[in-house]
Design a protein around this motif. Structure first.
Motif, PDB file in Angstrom:
ATOM      1  N   LEU A 116       0.854  -1.191   0.000  1.00 21.59           N
ATOM      2  CA  LEU A 116       0.000   0.000   0.000  1.00 21.59           C
ATOM      3  C   LEU A 116       0.886   1.236   0.000  1.00 21.59           C
ATOM      4  O   LEU A 116       1.848   1.321   0.758  1.00 21.59           O
ATOM      5  N   ARG A 117       0.563   2.202  -0.868  1.00 25.29           N
ATOM      6  CA  ARG A 117       1.245   3.486  -0.853  1.00 25.29           C
ATOM      7  C   ARG A 117       0.237   4.532  -0.416  1.00 25.29           C
ATOM      8  O   ARG A 117      -0.828   4.656  -1.003  1.00 25.29           O
ATOM      9  N   CYS A 118       0.536   5.284   0.611  1.00 21.73           N
ATOM     10  CA  CYS A 118      -0.370   6.313   1.102  1.00 21.73           C
ATOM     11  C   CYS A 118      -0.080   7.615   0.381  1.00 21.73           C
ATOM     12  O   CYS A 118       1.067   8.066   0.353  1.00 21.73           O
ATOM     13  N   GLY A 119      -1.121   8.204  -0.193  1.00 18.62           N
ATOM     14  CA  GLY A 119      -0.946   9.439  -0.934  1.00 18.62           C
ATOM     15  C   GLY A 119      -0.947  10.641  -0.013  1.00 18.62           C
ATOM     16  O   GLY A 119      -1.795  10.756   0.865  1.00 18.62           O
ATOM     17  N   ALA A 120      -0.039  11.550  -0.242  1.00 16.10           N
ATOM     18  CA  ALA A 120      -0.005  12.805   0.510  1.00 16.10           C
ATOM     19  C   ALA A 120      -0.585  13.894  -0.370  1.00 16.10           C
ATOM     20  O   ALA A 120      -0.059  14.194  -1.433  1.00 16.10           O
ATOM     21  N   VAL A 152      -5.961   9.807   0.521  1.00 15.24           N
ATOM     22  CA  VAL A 152      -6.122   8.824  -0.536  1.00 15.24           C
ATOM     23  C   VAL A 152      -5.098   7.715  -0.318  1.00 15.24           C
ATOM     24  O   VAL A 152      -3.898   7.982  -0.210  1.00 15.24           O
ATOM     25  N   ASP A 153      -5.565   6.484  -0.210  1.00 13.78           N
ATOM     26  CA  ASP A 153      -4.672   5.325  -0.180  1.00 13.78           C
ATOM     27  C   ASP A 153      -4.482   4.842  -1.607  1.00 13.78           C
ATOM     28  O   ASP A 153      -5.455   4.698  -2.362  1.00 13.78           O
ATOM     29  N   VAL A 154      -3.232   4.614  -2.006  1.00 17.14           N
ATOM     30  CA  VAL A 154      -2.931   4.202  -3.366  1.00 17.14           C
ATOM     31  C   VAL A 154      -2.542   2.725  -3.356  1.00 17.14           C
ATOM     32  O   VAL A 154      -1.548   2.335  -2.741  1.00 17.14           O
ATOM     33  N   LEU A 155      -3.353   1.920  -4.018  1.00 13.53           N
ATOM     34  CA  LEU A 155      -3.113   0.485  -4.111  1.00 13.53           C
ATOM     35  C   LEU A 155      -2.414   0.193  -5.433  1.00 13.53           C
ATOM     36  O   LEU A 155      -2.905   0.563  -6.502  1.00 13.53           O
ATOM     37  N   THR A 156      -1.264  -0.463  -5.354  1.00 12.37           N
ATOM     38  CA  THR A 156      -0.511  -0.791  -6.560  1.00 12.37           C
ATOM     39  C   THR A 156      -0.866  -2.189  -7.031  1.00 12.37           C
ATOM     40  O   THR A 156      -1.244  -3.064  -6.247  1.00 12.37           O
ATOM     41  N   ALA A 157      -0.734  -2.403  -8.325  1.00 14.07           N
ATOM     42  CA  ALA A 157      -1.129  -3.675  -8.930  1.00 14.07           C
ATOM     43  C   ALA A 157       0.011  -4.676  -8.892  1.00 14.07           C
ATOM     44  O   ALA A 157       1.188  -4.321  -8.784  1.00 14.07           O
ATOM     45  N   ARG A 158      -0.356  -5.952  -8.964  1.00  6.58           N
ATOM     46  CA  ARG A 158       0.631  -7.010  -9.178  1.00  6.58           C
ATOM     47  C   ARG A 158       0.214  -7.780 -10.426  1.00  6.58           C
ATOM     48  O   ARG A 158      -0.965  -7.888 -10.742  1.00  6.58           O
ATOM     49  N   ASP A 159       1.215  -8.277 -11.156  1.00 10.59           N
ATOM     50  CA  ASP A 159       0.952  -9.010 -12.387  1.00 10.59           C
ATOM     51  C   ASP A 159       0.583 -10.452 -12.073  1.00 10.59           C
ATOM     52  O   ASP A 159       1.263 -11.120 -11.285  1.00 10.59           O
ATOM     53  N   VAL A 160      -0.497 -10.929 -12.703  1.00 11.93           N
ATOM     54  CA  VAL A 160      -0.977 -12.283 -12.492  1.00 11.93           C
ATOM     55  C   VAL A 160      -1.215 -12.928 -13.850  1.00 11.93           C
ATOM     56  O   VAL A 160      -2.055 -12.437 -14.627  1.00 11.93           O
ATOM     57  N   ALA A 167      -2.567   2.075 -13.836  1.00  9.09           N
ATOM     58  CA  ALA A 167      -2.674   0.792 -13.131  1.00  9.09           C
ATOM     59  C   ALA A 167      -2.745   0.940 -11.617  1.00  9.09           C
ATOM     60  O   ALA A 167      -2.830  -0.060 -10.911  1.00  9.09           O
ATOM     61  N   GLU A 168      -2.717   2.175 -11.095  1.00 14.01           N
ATOM     62  CA  GLU A 168      -2.903   2.381  -9.659  1.00 14.01           C
ATOM     63  C   GLU A 168      -4.381   2.615  -9.352  1.00 14.01           C
ATOM     64  O   GLU A 168      -5.130   3.172 -10.163  1.00 14.01           O
ATOM     65  N   LEU A 169      -4.773   2.190  -8.150  1.00 14.53           N
ATOM     66  CA  LEU A 169      -6.147   2.340  -7.683  1.00 14.53           C
ATOM     67  C   LEU A 169      -6.130   3.213  -6.439  1.00 14.53           C
ATOM     68  O   LEU A 169      -5.554   2.841  -5.413  1.00 14.53           O
ATOM     69  N   GLY A 170      -6.741   4.380  -6.533  1.00 12.56           N
ATOM     70  CA  GLY A 170      -6.804   5.285  -5.391  1.00 12.56           C
ATOM     71  C   GLY A 170      -8.081   5.049  -4.609  1.00 12.56           C
ATOM     72  O   GLY A 170      -9.172   4.986  -5.180  1.00 12.56           O
ATOM     73  N   TYR A 171      -7.945   4.936  -3.291  1.00 11.93           N
ATOM     74  CA  TYR A 171      -9.088   4.661  -2.412  1.00 11.93           C
ATOM     75  C   TYR A 171      -9.392   5.872  -1.542  1.00 11.93           C
ATOM     76  O   TYR A 171      -8.494   6.456  -0.918  1.00 11.93           O
ATOM     77  N   LEU A 172     -10.690   6.232  -1.471  1.00 14.42           N
ATOM     78  CA  LEU A 172     -11.184   7.279  -0.591  1.00 14.42           C
ATOM     79  C   LEU A 172     -12.284   6.708   0.292  1.00 14.42           C
ATOM     80  O   LEU A 172     -13.195   6.028  -0.207  1.00 14.42           O
ATOM     81  N   GLY A 173     -12.215   6.981   1.584  1.00 15.93           N
ATOM     82  CA  GLY A 173     -13.231   6.515   2.500  1.00 15.93           C
ATOM     83  C   GLY A 173     -14.512   7.327   2.401  1.00 15.93           C
ATOM     84  O   GLY A 173     -14.644   8.243   1.584  1.00 15.93           O
TER      85      GLY A 173
END
Length: 326
Positions: free
Chosen positions: A11-15, A25-33, A232-238
């Motif tokens: 998880l990468r936390c956005g400032a 905003v929490d930034v979720l990075t992808a993994r290759d599958v 490919a990043e997913l930003g999350y907001l509560g």
């Protein structure tokens, strides 16, 4: 598509750059599958992972392409089962043939929603057609709430019209946004929309404050609530946000998929293509699939064998729930 994943991304936390008042905003990075096969098509997976299991009832996000079918072999996912969920297919380019045990035979095309309800049990296949030269899109899952997770099989197709709002073209395929509402039924309050932002444009959208939201960027760099999201990043907001400001910081159109929903408070057990509430639910579903029971039915018209279920882990599969958003 399978959801087995043993190495969750960090998880990468956005400032936020625009002052302390901006929401986190929490930034979720992808993994290759790899999906499997001698020329496996690779997908980028942002949900589920250790940092976040769900956004609303959205529990699975695969993002793939643009893939040249001549190089990768395209998509060829043999008949496989689902239970306790809905699948959402959305393409940016290409074409996929869908067949399921309800008897549905449909084509997934860009800008057209195909939603399949597994409920108690369904099986389907997904194969890119000979007309698909570049395959590019997302495959999403929605967890069904406990009271509806054994609902009957269903399939819906819907073509949303684009809505123009302040430098953005929006296609709402589930829920409501920008004055448009999808007629497709969901079992919890949800939002799903494709957004194409003009170069260097800023768009502010009213959103449901009871929803949490996730923005998956496909192309361009998009600043959401002050935090930059790369492809490919997913930003999350509560929850608690009633407007969402998005800025395209590139000289090309930016494209993203906005997902939202009320927090899904139930714990789920997710293994392979099954969603249940206990380890025993998973064991029962796997046994039914391996024994070719009527629970999942059969898929007509696919040229090949169905997918066998993988072996169960040598441990009890534990339920998962989102961490508390800080």
């Amino acid at each position: 598509m399978s959801n087995v994943e043993m190495d969750p991304a960090a998880l990468r936390c956005g400032a936020a750059d625009h002052g302390e008042a901006a929401p986190r905003v929490d930034v979720l990075t992808a993994r290759d599958v790899p999906l499997g096969g001698p020329r496996a098509m690779t997908v980028r997976r942002t949900l589920p992972q250790r940092a976040r299991t769900l956004i609303g009832a959205w529990c699975f996000v695969d993002h793939y392409g643009p893939n040249n079918v001549a190089d990768t072999g395209g998509m060829d996912v043999a008949p496989h089962p689902h239970t306790g969920l809905q699948t959402v297919s959305w393409l940016f380019s290409g074409e996929i043939e869908h067949r399921d045990s309800l008897g549905s035979h449909a084509l997934v095309r860009p800008g057209e929603l195909n939603l399949m309800t597994g409920g108690y049990g369904i099986s389907h296949s997904e194969v890119s057609t000979t007309r698909a030269t570049i395959l590019h899109g997302v495959q999403l899952w929605v967890a069904l709430p406990d009271e509806h997770r054994y609902t009957g099989r269903d399939f819906r197709h819907y073509v949303p019209s684009p809505v123009r709002v302040d430098g953005a073209d929006i296609r709402v395929f589930l829920g409501s946004l920008a004055g448009d509402t999808s007629p497709v039924r969901t079992f919890t309050p949800l939002l799903g929309a494709e957004l194409v932002l003009d170069p260097r444009s800023t768009t502010t959208l009213p959103v449901n404050a009871a929803f949490e939201h996730g923005l998956l960027v496909d192309q361009g760099n998009v600043r959401m609530a002050g935090t930059l999201l790369r492809p490919a990043e997913l930003g999350y907001l509560g929850t608690g946000i009633d407007t969402l400001t998005l800025t395209n910081e590139t000289d090309i159109p930016a494209r993203a998929v906005l997902l939202g929903g009320t927090p899904f408070e139930e714990q789920i057990v997710m293994w392979w293509n099954f969603i249940g509430r206990s380890h025993e639910d998973i064991v029962e579903a796997r046994e039914a699939w391996e024994n070719a029971s009527d629970r999942f039915g059969s898929v007509d018209g696919y040229d090949g064998d169905r997918l066998p279920a993988p072996a169960l882990p040598n441990a009890t599969i534990a339920p998962r729930k989102n961490p508390t958003h800080r």
